[in-house]
Write a protein that holds these residues in place. Structure first.
Motif, PDB file in Angstrom:
ATOM      1  N   ILE A  55       0.862  -1.182   0.061  1.00  0.00           N
ATOM      2  CA  ILE A  55      -0.235  -0.038   0.061  1.00  0.00           C
ATOM      3  C   ILE A  55       0.848   1.156   0.131  1.00  0.00           C
ATOM      4  N   PHE A  56       1.804   1.230   0.890  1.00  0.00           N
ATOM      5  CA  PHE A  56       2.453   2.371   1.077  1.00  0.00           C
ATOM      6  C   PHE A  56       3.651   2.720   0.180  1.00  0.00           C
ATOM      7  N   SER A  57       3.992   1.677  -0.732  1.00  0.00           N
ATOM      8  CA  SER A  57       4.938   1.744  -2.031  1.00  0.00           C
ATOM      9  C   SER A  57       4.440   2.678  -2.815  1.00  0.00           C
ATOM     10  N   ALA A  58       3.198   3.065  -3.058  1.00  0.00           N
ATOM     11  CA  ALA A  58       2.416   3.988  -3.671  1.00  0.00           C
ATOM     12  C   ALA A  58       2.642   5.337  -3.552  1.00  0.00           C
ATOM     13  N   PRO A  59       2.422   6.582  -4.150  1.00  0.00           N
ATOM     14  CA  PRO A  59       2.143   7.782  -3.761  1.00  0.00           C
ATOM     15  C   PRO A  59       1.180   7.874  -2.802  1.00  0.00           C
ATOM     16  N   LYS A  60       1.253   9.041  -2.028  1.00  0.00           N
ATOM     17  CA  LYS A  60       0.379   9.360  -0.901  1.00  0.00           C
ATOM     18  C   LYS A  60      -0.981   9.261  -1.675  1.00  0.00           C
ATOM     19  N   ALA A  61      -1.368  10.134  -2.447  1.00  0.00           N
ATOM     20  CA  ALA A  61      -2.498  10.345  -3.053  1.00  0.00           C
ATOM     21  C   ALA A  61      -3.229   8.898  -3.238  1.00  0.00           C
ATOM     22  N   GLN A  62      -2.655   7.965  -3.615  1.00  0.00           N
ATOM     23  CA  GLN A  62      -3.043   6.593  -4.068  1.00  0.00           C
ATOM     24  C   GLN A  62      -3.266   5.961  -2.667  1.00  0.00           C
ATOM     25  N   TRP A  63      -2.222   5.793  -1.864  1.00  0.00           N
ATOM     26  CA  TRP A  63      -2.423   4.967  -0.679  1.00  0.00           C
ATOM     27  C   TRP A  63      -3.540   5.671   0.251  1.00  0.00           C
ATOM     28  N   ALA A  64      -3.848   6.864   0.233  1.00  0.00           N
ATOM     29  CA  ALA A  64      -4.824   7.678   1.166  1.00  0.00           C
ATOM     30  C   ALA A  64      -5.994   7.444   0.527  1.00  0.00           C
ATOM     31  N   GLU A  65      -6.170   7.287  -0.728  1.00  0.00           N
ATOM     32  CA  GLU A  65      -7.504   6.838  -1.281  1.00  0.00           C
ATOM     33  C   GLU A  65      -8.100   5.278  -1.215  1.00  0.00           C
ATOM     34  N   VAL A  66      -7.012   4.467  -0.920  1.00  0.00           N
ATOM     35  CA  VAL A  66      -7.014   2.952  -0.482  1.00  0.00           C
ATOM     36  C   VAL A  66      -7.591   2.821   0.864  1.00  0.00           C
ATOM     37  N   LEU A  67      -7.136   3.737   1.657  1.00  0.00           N
ATOM     38  CA  LEU A  67      -7.514   3.597   3.122  1.00  0.00           C
ATOM     39  C   LEU A  67      -9.156   4.463   3.275  1.00  0.00           C
ATOM     40  N   ARG A  68      -9.253   5.360   2.544  1.00  0.00           N
ATOM     41  CA  ARG A  68     -10.253   5.874   2.637  1.00  0.00           C
ATOM     42  C   ARG A  68     -11.511   5.004   1.979  1.00  0.00           C
ATOM     43  N   ARG A  69     -11.002   4.212   1.054  1.00  0.00           N
ATOM     44  CA  ARG A  69     -12.351   3.175   0.558  1.00  0.00           C
ATOM     45  C   ARG A  69     -12.550   1.976   1.550  1.00  0.00           C
ATOM     46  N   LEU A  70     -11.775   1.999   2.535  1.00  0.00           N
ATOM     47  CA  LEU A  70     -12.129   0.752   3.437  1.00  0.00           C
ATOM     48  C   LEU A  70     -13.221   1.004   3.921  1.00  0.00           C
ATOM     49  N   ARG A  71     -14.322  -0.292   3.735  1.00  0.00           N
ATOM     50  CA  ARG A  71     -15.495  -0.234   4.128  1.00  0.00           C
ATOM     51  C   ARG A  71     -15.495   0.235   5.536  1.00  0.00           C
ATOM     52  N   VAL A  72     -16.496   1.004   6.028  1.00  0.00           N
ATOM     53  CA  VAL A  72     -17.051   1.558   7.190  1.00  0.00           C
ATOM     54  C   VAL A  72     -18.497   1.426   7.578  1.00  0.00           C
ATOM     55  N   SER A  73     -18.989   0.567   8.603  1.00  0.00           N
ATOM     56  CA  SER A  73     -20.314   0.707   8.810  1.00  0.00           C
ATOM     57  C   SER A  73     -20.738   1.288  10.203  1.00  0.00           C
ATOM     58  N   ALA A  74     -21.767   1.637  10.648  1.00  0.00           N
ATOM     59  CA  ALA A  74     -22.078   2.204  12.039  1.00  0.00           C
ATOM     60  C   ALA A  74     -21.797   1.294  12.982  1.00  0.00           C
ATOM     61  N   GLU A  75     -21.685   0.007  12.782  1.00  0.00           N
ATOM     62  CA  GLU A  75     -21.417  -0.899  13.954  1.00  0.00           C
ATOM     63  C   GLU A  75     -19.977  -0.941  14.275  1.00  0.00           C
ATOM     64  N   ASN A  76     -19.078  -0.493  13.202  1.00  0.00           N
ATOM     65  CA  ASN A  76     -17.721  -0.936  13.635  1.00  0.00           C
ATOM     66  C   ASN A  76     -16.734   0.302  12.718  1.00  0.00           C
ATOM     67  N   ASP A  77     -17.374   1.601  13.120  1.00  0.00           N
ATOM     68  CA  ASP A  77     -16.643   2.702  13.013  1.00  0.00           C
ATOM     69  C   ASP A  77     -14.861   2.805  13.673  1.00  0.00           C
ATOM     70  N   ASP A  78     -15.172   2.415  15.121  1.00  0.00           N
ATOM     71  CA  ASP A  78     -14.007   2.248  15.684  1.00  0.00           C
ATOM     72  C   ASP A  78     -12.921   1.263  15.362  1.00  0.00           C
ATOM     73  N   ASP A  79     -13.412   0.072  14.976  1.00  0.00           N
ATOM     74  CA  ASP A  79     -12.589  -0.955  14.679  1.00  0.00           C
ATOM     75  C   ASP A  79     -12.052  -0.966  13.350  1.00  0.00           C
ATOM     76  N   ILE A  80     -12.648  -0.157  12.350  1.00  0.00           N
ATOM     77  CA  ILE A  80     -12.047   0.174  11.081  1.00  0.00           C
ATOM     78  C   ILE A  80     -10.966   1.092  11.261  1.00  0.00           C
ATOM     79  N   LEU A  81     -11.307   2.244  12.069  1.00  0.00           N
ATOM     80  CA  LEU A  81     -10.296   3.337  12.399  1.00  0.00           C
ATOM     81  C   LEU A  81      -9.248   2.772  12.835  1.00  0.00           C
TER      82      LEU A  81
END
Length: 397
Positions: A221-247
């Protein structure tokens, strides 16, 4: 230069090539959202047909010197496409040469998936047989290569499991004179037993199969430029039940991203950290001195050598704003190893530990101790101070 290949325009070729890149991303096992991509025989066959299409086109352009200008334009267009910071790092090998082996390029991505299942392998084999034209020989070679890699990984996993289990079961050495540990309030050194427990705990985390998989993912993931890896992290699925777990998982990935390049050295350093009869107060004072001694010039020199780490730490600091309590949910050894002392985040983290050490109310503590600093003996807070001491004062980096 002028594109003069009559069978297809450069614009149409590049439009199809971008679609081919999207297909190869799916062939690597995951959709852009992070959800696994499932392949059946029909889809595998279509992918191989796309590979064959690019083989024929590039072979046609390369078949005659009269299309030399078109080949040069094609190479420049591919380089320009790959220069985009959002272009996937796993496809950096894309070129006119790899397109000449389009089907082989597709098979590499279909068969090199770490989670390759029997059903998917069967689908690939069925599609390869139906595609014919020598492709089965390529599949056979790839299967042999994959089997060799899997055997090697299996042997490594077995060795790591043995080492991990031995560390988990290790009997820490006992102090010969137990009475020497009772040195009075606030001056009691960390016992050898406690030192060994914390050391084993840190090494066990670094060697666990789960952590090693995360390290592998963080490295990619972090071998890519910041714009790309930040987008990967942003797209990680988040639901109301597990916001803290994903974070928390994002925070863990970011911390691991800071240490992937020195992973082996960290493990070796922690395993070789020899026991020192030092008190909590002495460790605390040494860490305070470290913060004061870090000059601006040293900080700038270290940042220049760790620009990737600096980017990760800046991103991490932003998402931790007013939420530092999430760090208490992650291993002490990881945080101590990942955050360099030149980073502002180091001071913020140490400041939070300091606040916790001086709290008088147990209801607000992250440990079960009830009074002041002198009463903390082997709790989580003291473990966090110890980890910072071992990595930053004892030099386990």
């Amino acid at each position: 230069m002028v594109w003069n290949y009559p069978e297809i325009s450069k614009e149409d070729f590049m439009k199809l090539l971008k679609g081919f890149v999207d297909l190869l991303i799916l062939a690597s096992g995951f959709q852009s959202s992070g959800v696994p991509a499932h392949w059946d025989a029909e889809n595998c066959k279509k992918a191989l047909q796309w590979g064959l299409f690019f083989e024929k086109v590039v072979r046609g352009i390369n078949s005659s010197d009269m299309f030399g200008e078109s080949m040069r334009e094609l190479d420049e267009a591919i380089l320009e496409m790959k220069a985009n910071p959002l272009f996937p790092k796993g496809l950096e090998g894309l070129s006119s040469d790899t397109l000449l082996k389009g089907r082989e390029f597709v098979l590499e991505h279909l068969m090199n998936v770490s989670t390759l299942k029997d059903k998917q392998l069967q689908a690939i084999l069925v599609a390869a047989v139906e595609s014919g034209d020598g492709i089965t020989d390529i599949v056979d070679g790839m299967l042999c290569k994959r089997q060799a890699v899997v055997s090697c990984v299996s042997a490594l996993e077995t060795g790591l499991k043995i080492l991990y289990n031995n560390i988990e079961r290790r009997e820490p050495l006992q102090r010969e004179d137990k009475d020497t540990t009772l040195l009075g309030s606030g001056q009691q050194p960390i016992e050898l037993l406690t030192w060994n427990i914390w050391q084993s705990k840190g090494v066990s985390y670094f060697l666990s199969k789960r952590t090693l998989r995360l390290v592998s993912g963080a490295s990619l993931i972090f071998s890519a430029p910041k714009a790309q890896w930040a987008e990967v992290l942003r797209r990680l699925r988040v639901s109301a039940e597990n916001d803290d777990d994903i974070l928390i998982e994002k925070i863990e990935l970011l911390l691991l991203g800071c240490v992937t390049s020195r992973w082996t050295h960290l493990i070796e350093g922690l395993m070789s950290a020899s026991y020192k009869s030092v008190t909590v107060s002495e460790q605390y004072e040494e860490l305070c001195k470290l913060l004061l001694q870090r000059s601006k010039s040293l900080k700038q020199n270290e940042i220049a050598l760790n620009s990737k780490v600096e980017e990760i730490l800046e991103y991490l600091t932003e998402i931790l704003e007013n939420r530092f309590y999430h760090l208490w949910k992650l291993p002490s050894a990881l945080i101590a190893a990942a955050i360099p002392s030149w980073s502002p985040l180091f001071g913020l983290y140490f400041g939070e530990i300091e606040k916790q050490l001086k709290l008088d109310h147990s209801t607000t503590r992250c440990c079960s101790c009830e009074k002041d600093l002198n009463e903390h003996k082997n709790c989580e807070l003291v473990e966090r101070v110890w980890c910072l001491y071992v990595f930053h004062i004892c030099g386990c980096h």
